[in-house]
Design a protein around this motif. Structure first.
Motif, PDB file in Angstrom:
ATOM      1  N   SER A 144       0.831  -1.197   0.000  1.00 25.63           N
ATOM      2  CA  SER A 144       0.000   0.000   0.000  1.00 25.63           C
ATOM      3  C   SER A 144       0.867   1.249   0.000  1.00 25.63           C
ATOM      4  CB  SER A 144      -0.903  -0.023   1.240  1.00 25.63           C
ATOM      5  OG  SER A 144      -1.774   1.062   1.248  1.00 25.63           O
ATOM      6  N   GLU A 145       0.413   2.268  -0.712  1.00 26.13           N
ATOM      7  CA  GLU A 145       1.195   3.492  -0.842  1.00 26.13           C
ATOM      8  C   GLU A 145       0.272   4.669  -1.117  1.00 26.13           C
ATOM      9  OE1 GLU A 145       4.168   4.634  -4.238  1.00 26.13           O
ATOM     10  OE2 GLU A 145       5.228   3.337  -2.827  1.00 26.13           O
ATOM     11  N   GLY A 146       0.481   5.756  -0.371  1.00 31.28           N
ATOM     12  CA  GLY A 146      -0.343   6.936  -0.587  1.00 31.28           C
ATOM     13  C   GLY A 146      -0.526   7.725   0.694  1.00 31.28           C
ATOM     14  N   GLU A 388      -5.289   2.732  -2.392  1.00 35.69           N
ATOM     15  CA  GLU A 388      -3.858   2.709  -2.099  1.00 35.69           C
ATOM     16  C   GLU A 388      -3.315   1.285  -2.011  1.00 35.69           C
ATOM     17  OE1 GLU A 388      -2.726   5.178   1.184  1.00 35.69           O
ATOM     18  OE2 GLU A 388      -3.918   6.888   0.495  1.00 35.69           O
ATOM     19  N   ARG A 391      -0.804  -0.083  -4.711  1.00 35.58           N
ATOM     20  CA  ARG A 391      -0.260   1.019  -5.507  1.00 35.58           C
ATOM     21  C   ARG A 391       1.250   0.988  -5.554  1.00 35.58           C
ATOM     22  NH1 ARG A 391      -1.956   7.117  -4.081  1.00 35.58           N
ATOM     23  NH2 ARG A 391      -4.031   6.255  -4.564  1.00 35.58           N
TER      24      ARG A 391
END
Length: 397
Positions: A144-146, A388, A391
């Motif tokens: 997950s990224e964001g 996210e 991502r």
């Protein structure tokens, strides 16, 4: 080698293979592998099949110590990362807001159903404690990224400190109300646990930051990185400070001062996988399903109030801290897992205030079953809805 050593190796191999199975099947059935491993531990534990010898279960404190020390070190890097620096105001507001809101909600709810004031104060102090390992592993599993991910990791990185302070203050008040002695010493102990941990992390982190990359430029060995992490967590235990906070502080120092800081974090992240698999299965072994039936109205009120406090606190504090609407709506749901820190508080209550300890300990054990198993599921759902989840993997392909 005797039969006991053979059984231990068989158990260890089975747990690691279970971790691999959870890694493979989790995405297929859309369940976080943290939850799968915890459920597996519950099934194999004394509550159900009772397949694991007690000698193996007794490993848990040591395994938990190693796994959480590595998680703390990895979170330390997030604490000084650019993403967190950009969101520092929101992280600070949310971390304080959800701590105060969870405590206040539990205190009011338990008093409303007729719980004694000391019991309500103690449970209010325990409520903000989270489970950094479960949250971190869920995020890592989904790559997950964001903004939501960065804020969650930032909050988790300092949540333990606020939790210790909150519990220490409310525990002192509960002791004073109940007429127990030693309230001042407990408050001093809580402050030392936080401040001493930060100081220790800095003292050990500075030489680690200086050494990193000097033997072979840009490539510290795994032995070097593991040595510092375990040395720091061991010293924290001896000095009676939070080893999780000490490891975070050390990670933050290394991330901020080392010229080739990414290498030790990469090495620790790579080796932490088997330790975390063992940790979550053994955590499941410790969970007692029978305690769920004894929770009653106090347990139900605690679960509902804690969840409402974290979700509502994140929503309100996120607005005050300038977080986006997406982050405000979802962050409280991502902070629901609760495990080791809360259990440590409950054991302290049982030792220092036995008149309510026999109620607090089974209550915390039972609610931990609910939060630790359902929390990663809810966090995964929110990360998916925020788009996210996955991502990070997409960005690297």
């Amino acid at each position: 080698m005797g039969s006991s050593e053979g059984i231990a190796l068989i158990t260890l191999g089975a747990v690691l293979l279970a971790g691999y199975l959870a890694y493979v099947t989790g995405p297929l059935i859309r369940v976080p592998r943290v939850t799968l491993l915890l459920v597996l531990g519950v099934i194999c534990g004394p509550s159900l099949l009772d397949l694991v010898p007690q000698a193996i279960v007794d490993w848990f404190p040591f395994v938990a110590h190693m796994a959480l020390a590595m998680v703390g070190f990895l979170l330390g890097e997030r604490f000084v990362g650019k993403a967190l620096r950009d969101k520092g105001r929101a992280v600070l507001w949310i971390s304080v807001g959800e701590t105060l809101a969870a405590s206040a909600a539990v205190l009011v709810a338990l008093l409303a159903i007729g719980a004694s004031l000391p019991l309500a104060l103690v449970m209010a102090g325990i409520a903000p404690a989270s489970a950094p390992a479960a949250i971190f592993e869920t995020i890592r599993e989904g790559k997950s990224e964001g903004p939501l991910t960065d804020t969650v990791l930032g909050v988790v990185a300092i949540d333990d400190a606020w939790g210790v302070i909150s519990f220490s203050v409310l525990f002192v008040v509960a002791q004073a109300v109940a007429g127990s002695s030693g309230a001042a010493s407990e408050l001093a102990s809580g402050l030392w646990e936080v401040l001493g941990a930060v100081l220790l992390g800095a003292v050990v982190g500075l030489p680690m930051a200086w050494i990193t990359g000097r033997v072979r430029e840009g490539e510290p060995t795994l032995v070097e990185a593991m040595g510092f992490v375990f040395l720091c967590s061991g010293l924290a235990t001896v000095l009676h400070v939070s080893y999780l906070l000490a490891a975070m502080a050390m990670g933050a120092i290394v991330a901020g001062r080392a010229h080739h800081h990414q290498r030790p974090f990469h090495e620790i992240e790579g080796v932490s996988e088997p330790f975390l698999a063992i940790f979550f299965v053994m955590a499941g072994l410790e969970l007692d399903l029978q305690t769920l039936w004894s929770l009653g109205a106090v347990g139900a009120a605690y679960v509902i109030a804690r969840a409402a406090g974290l979700i509502g606190g994140g929503l309100l504090a996120g607005r005050l801290g300038g977080a986006t609407r997406e982050v405000r709506r979802r962050i409280g749901w991502c902070l629901l897992p609760q495990a080791g820190v809360a259990m440590g508080f409950a054991l302290l209550v049982q030792e220092q205030m036995p008149e309510i300890g026999d109620t607090v300990l089974p209550l915390v054990i039972g609610t931990t079953v609910l939060f630790e198993i359902s929390g990663p599921l809810l966090a995964r759902l929110q990360l998916k809805r925020s788009q996210e989840w996955g991502r990070g993997a997409s960005a690297r392909t």
